[in-house]
Design a protein around this motif. Structure first.
Motif, PDB file in Angstrom:
ATOM      1  N   GLY A  56       0.780  -1.223   0.000  1.00  0.00           N
ATOM      2  CA  GLY A  56       0.000   0.000   0.000  1.00  0.00           C
ATOM      3  C   GLY A  56       0.817   1.280   0.000  1.00  0.00           C
ATOM      4  O   GLY A  56       0.294   2.357   0.245  1.00  0.00           O
ATOM      5  N   VAL A  57       2.102   1.169  -0.301  1.00  0.00           N
ATOM      6  CA  VAL A  57       2.984   2.335  -0.339  1.00  0.00           C
ATOM      7  C   VAL A  57       3.019   2.879  -1.773  1.00  0.00           C
ATOM      8  O   VAL A  57       3.014   2.106  -2.727  1.00  0.00           O
ATOM      9  N   SER A  58       3.052   4.179  -1.905  1.00  0.00           N
ATOM     10  CA  SER A  58       3.205   4.790  -3.222  1.00  0.00           C
ATOM     11  C   SER A  58       4.418   4.193  -3.927  1.00  0.00           C
ATOM     12  O   SER A  58       5.498   4.098  -3.350  1.00  0.00           O
ATOM     13  N   MET A  59       4.225   3.776  -5.180  1.00  0.00           N
ATOM     14  CA  MET A  59       5.337   3.175  -5.933  1.00  0.00           C
ATOM     15  C   MET A  59       6.482   4.175  -6.075  1.00  0.00           C
ATOM     16  O   MET A  59       7.648   3.809  -5.950  1.00  0.00           O
ATOM     17  N   HIS A  60       6.176   5.441  -6.269  1.00  0.00           N
ATOM     18  CA  HIS A  60       7.241   6.433  -6.415  1.00  0.00           C
ATOM     19  C   HIS A  60       8.009   6.605  -5.105  1.00  0.00           C
ATOM     20  O   HIS A  60       9.231   6.728  -5.119  1.00  0.00           O
ATOM     21  N   ARG A  61       7.322   6.610  -3.986  1.00  0.00           N
ATOM     22  CA  ARG A  61       8.009   6.669  -2.693  1.00  0.00           C
ATOM     23  C   ARG A  61       8.903   5.432  -2.534  1.00  0.00           C
ATOM     24  O   ARG A  61      10.044   5.536  -2.093  1.00  0.00           O
ATOM     25  N   HIS A  62       8.370   4.289  -2.907  1.00  0.00           N
ATOM     26  CA  HIS A  62       9.135   3.035  -2.850  1.00  0.00           C
ATOM     27  C   HIS A  62      10.399   3.146  -3.703  1.00  0.00           C
ATOM     28  O   HIS A  62      11.488   2.767  -3.269  1.00  0.00           O
ATOM     29  N   TYR A  63      10.277   3.674  -4.911  1.00  0.00           N
ATOM     30  CA  TYR A  63      11.448   3.851  -5.770  1.00  0.00           C
ATOM     31  C   TYR A  63      12.487   4.751  -5.105  1.00  0.00           C
ATOM     32  O   TYR A  63      13.673   4.446  -5.106  1.00  0.00           O
ATOM     33  N   VAL A  64      12.039   5.873  -4.550  1.00  0.00           N
ATOM     34  CA  VAL A  64      12.969   6.811  -3.909  1.00  0.00           C
ATOM     35  C   VAL A  64      13.697   6.116  -2.759  1.00  0.00           C
ATOM     36  O   VAL A  64      14.921   6.239  -2.619  1.00  0.00           O
ATOM     37  N   GLU A  65      12.966   5.384  -1.951  1.00  0.00           N
ATOM     38  CA  GLU A  65      13.589   4.674  -0.824  1.00  0.00           C
ATOM     39  C   GLU A  65      14.611   3.654  -1.307  1.00  0.00           C
ATOM     40  O   GLU A  65      15.699   3.531  -0.741  1.00  0.00           O
ATOM     41  N   GLN A  66      14.289   2.924  -2.370  1.00  0.00           N
ATOM     42  CA  GLN A  66      15.225   1.941  -2.920  1.00  0.00           C
ATOM     43  C   GLN A  66      16.459   2.626  -3.519  1.00  0.00           C
ATOM     44  O   GLN A  66      17.587   2.151  -3.354  1.00  0.00           O
ATOM     45  N   ILE A  67      16.256   3.726  -4.193  1.00  0.00           N
ATOM     46  CA  ILE A  67      17.365   4.464  -4.814  1.00  0.00           C
ATOM     47  C   ILE A  67      18.317   4.989  -3.746  1.00  0.00           C
ATOM     48  O   ILE A  67      19.536   4.977  -3.930  1.00  0.00           O
ATOM     49  N   CYS A  68      17.785   5.409  -2.616  1.00  0.00           N
ATOM     50  CA  CYS A  68      18.643   5.893  -1.523  1.00  0.00           C
ATOM     51  C   CYS A  68      19.579   4.802  -1.006  1.00  0.00           C
ATOM     52  O   CYS A  68      20.622   5.111  -0.420  1.00  0.00           O
ATOM     53  N   LEU A  69      19.240   3.541  -1.237  1.00  0.00           N
ATOM     54  CA  LEU A  69      20.081   2.420  -0.803  1.00  0.00           C
ATOM     55  C   LEU A  69      21.114   1.996  -1.855  1.00  0.00           C
ATOM     56  O   LEU A  69      21.974   1.178  -1.575  1.00  0.00           O
ATOM     57  N   MET A  70      21.000   2.530  -3.044  1.00  0.00           N
ATOM     58  CA  MET A  70      21.874   2.115  -4.145  1.00  0.00           C
ATOM     59  C   MET A  70      23.265   2.705  -4.008  1.00  0.00           C
ATOM     60  O   MET A  70      23.470   3.736  -3.377  1.00  0.00           O
ATOM     61  N   SER A  71      24.198   2.044  -4.649  1.00  0.00           N
ATOM     62  CA  SER A  71      25.578   2.521  -4.620  1.00  0.00           C
ATOM     63  C   SER A  71      25.720   3.731  -5.541  1.00  0.00           C
ATOM     64  O   SER A  71      25.169   3.748  -6.647  1.00  0.00           O
TER      65      SER A  71
END
Length: 123
Positions: A77-92
């Motif tokens: 139920g999380v916004s897909m765009h918020r999810h993307y931003v959170e995942q990107i913050c973890l990327m190298s």
């Protein structure tokens, strides 16, 4: 801790015969490009003068995917765009630096860390 390429990417998918980010919605983010996604989101929400997202010849197709995923939700139920931003913050940063828009990975992460509420809720 940043995730490396092997941790982020799946094996080639059967449908597209390409590597995709190994998280929910990762195939669409792969189509847009993580750095491009942040650049476009930043342009829409933080700085309309920011134009790096325009550099790829495929920008219009990427915008199509952006718009299609804009109101999508994850299975939690999380916004897909918020999810993307959170995942990107973890990327190298090294992975994010491999882009066609001329932004270093460190800057992409800094742009992604701008207030999420402003970045993912534009009209």
């Amino acid at each position: 801790m940043h995730l490396n390429y092997k941790q982020l990417m799946t094996q080639k998918t059967e449908q597209t015969n390409r590597h995709a980010f190994a998280f929910e919605g990762g195939d669409d983010l792969t189509t847009m490009g993580a750095s491009w996604f942040i650049s476009y989101l930043y342009h829409l929400n933080m700085d309309s003068e920011h134009r790096n997202w325009e550099k790829p010849k495929t920008a219009n197709g990427r915008i199509s995917v952006f718009v299609r995923t804009e109101r999508a939700l994850t299975t939690k139920g999380v916004s897909m765009h918020r999810h993307y931003v959170e995942q990107i913050c973890l990327m190298s940063p090294a992975l994010l630096s491999k882009n066609k828009i001329g932004i270093r990975g460190e800057r992409v992460i800094a742009m992604a860390k701008e207030p999420l509420s402003r970045m993912v809720t534009h009209p």
